[in-house]
Write an enzyme that holds these catalytic residues in place. Structure first.
Site, PDB file in Angstrom:
ATOM      1  N   THR A   1     104.359  39.232  87.621  1.00  0.00           N
ATOM      2  CA  THR A   1     103.310  40.210  87.296  1.00  0.00           C
ATOM      3  C   THR A   1     103.989  41.446  86.700  1.00  0.00           C
ATOM      4  O   THR A   1     105.150  41.733  87.025  1.00  0.00           O
ATOM      5  CB  THR A   1     102.479  40.600  88.546  1.00  0.00           C
ATOM      6  OG1 THR A   1     103.379  41.021  89.562  1.00  0.00           O
ATOM      7  CG2 THR A   1     101.637  39.452  89.028  1.00  0.00           C
TER       8      THR A   1
ATOM      9  N   VAL B   1     103.671  45.020  86.644  1.00  0.00           N
ATOM     10  CA  VAL B   1     104.143  46.224  87.349  1.00  0.00           C
ATOM     11  C   VAL B   1     105.305  45.856  88.271  1.00  0.00           C
ATOM     12  O   VAL B   1     106.333  46.555  88.326  1.00  0.00           O
ATOM     13  CB  VAL B   1     102.987  46.891  88.134  1.00  0.00           C
ATOM     14  CG1 VAL B   1     103.494  48.097  88.911  1.00  0.00           C
ATOM     15  CG2 VAL B   1     101.853  47.299  87.196  1.00  0.00           C
ATOM     16  N   CYS B   2     105.149  44.754  88.982  1.00  0.00           N
ATOM     17  CA  CYS B   2     106.209  44.306  89.906  1.00  0.00           C
ATOM     18  C   CYS B   2     107.520  44.062  89.152  1.00  0.00           C
ATOM     19  O   CYS B   2     108.603  44.363  89.656  1.00  0.00           O
ATOM     20  CB  CYS B   2     105.795  43.023  90.616  1.00  0.00           C
ATOM     21  SG  CYS B   2     104.290  43.176  91.584  1.00  0.00           S
ATOM     22  N   THR B   3     107.427  43.523  87.955  1.00  0.00           N
ATOM     23  CA  THR B   3     108.627  43.250  87.160  1.00  0.00           C
ATOM     24  C   THR B   3     109.386  44.552  86.894  1.00  0.00           C
ATOM     25  O   THR B   3     110.612  44.619  87.048  1.00  0.00           O
ATOM     26  CB  THR B   3     108.236  42.566  85.831  1.00  0.00           C
ATOM     27  OG1 THR B   3     107.571  41.341  86.142  1.00  0.00           O
ATOM     28  CG2 THR B   3     109.446  42.288  84.960  1.00  0.00           C
TER      29      THR B   3
ATOM     30  N   LEU C   1     110.929  45.896  90.380  1.00  0.00           N
ATOM     31  CA  LEU C   1     112.122  45.224  90.910  1.00  0.00           C
ATOM     32  C   LEU C   1     113.336  45.458  90.020  1.00  0.00           C
ATOM     33  O   LEU C   1     114.466  45.563  90.494  1.00  0.00           O
ATOM     34  CB  LEU C   1     111.862  43.728  91.132  1.00  0.00           C
ATOM     35  CG  LEU C   1     111.307  43.458  92.544  1.00  0.00           C
ATOM     36  CD1 LEU C   1     109.837  43.804  92.673  1.00  0.00           C
ATOM     37  CD2 LEU C   1     111.586  42.043  92.982  1.00  0.00           C
TER      38      LEU C   1
END
Ligand code: BEZ
Length: 211
Positions: free
Chosen positions: A42, A44-46, A49
């Site tokens: 996804t 935003v998560c990319t 992290l």
């Protein structure tokens, strides 16, 4: 289960991209960040992290280990990590917990069904060497976190665990601190021989103590 500041961080053993991890053993004598993201692959998560991977040397310097978690499987994590390195320019070298059965998510109350039906929201827990929870924050799925702020709070937590000071609004490392109200002026003379500035009897500013 609800967790409060000062509680012992619930212990668990779970699979991760670095093999089986027992939280308390893995933390050892240092500090740790446990942070959840909603879903692999996804956007935003990319970015989150990847940014955290870039900040890892700063956390290392402070003796803080990083541990991610989501409800995805280890194989998905590993496939996604390649995308993160490719798109964000930083290889994720900290472990990601695979929690498809939502055991960690439930232990840490990371699923907020009113926000996201069955995925973890964006939580961050900072855990101290005593395994107590020192900070908790929760962000909505649509807002990427500010991990520089987590680093700032860790600087404050580590300083205030060593010295009887607190840190004022927007404090960053090297700036003046506040002498805690439980320290009398008489005691402060010994603890802060370089002196301090009394703005009000309850607001005493002192240069940041050096280790
Ligand atoms: C994201 O990481 O972009 C995302 C994940 C879950 C819900 C909404 C956004």
């Amino acid at each position: 289960m609800s967790i409060r500041l000062g509680d012992t961080a619930p212990d668990f053993t779970a699979d991760s991209t670095a093999g089986t991890i027992n939280l308390h053993e893995w933390i050892g004598d240092g500090w740790a960040i446990l942070f959840s993201h909603p879903k692999d692959f996804t956007p935003v998560c990319t970015t989150e992290l990847g940014y955290m991977a870039g900040l890892k040397p700063e956390f290392d310097k402070r003796g803080v280990k990083i541990l991610g978690v989501s409800v995805d499987a280890v194989d998905d994590h590993n496939a996604w990590l390649k995308d993160i390195e490719e798109t964000q320019g930083h290889a994720v070298t900290y472990p990601l917990i695979a929690d498809p059965e939502r055991k960690v998510a439930e232990l840490y109350d990371m699923i907020h069904p009113g926000e996201l039906e069955s995925f973890t929201v964006r939580t961050v827990f900072v855990i101290g060497p005593d395994k107590k929870v020192k900070l908790m924050i929760t962000y909505p799925a649509s807002t990427g976190r500010n991990f520089d702020e987590i680093l700032r709070v860790i600087d404050s937590l580590q300083l205030t665990s060593r010295h009887q000071v607190a840190t004022p609004v927007n404090w960053t490392k090297g700036e003046d601190c506040i002498i805690v109200p439980t320290v009398s002026d008489e005691e402060a003379k010994n603890k802060f021989p370089g002196g301090w500035k009394t703005v009000k009897p309850y607001l005493r500013l002192v240069p940041q103590p050096q280790d």
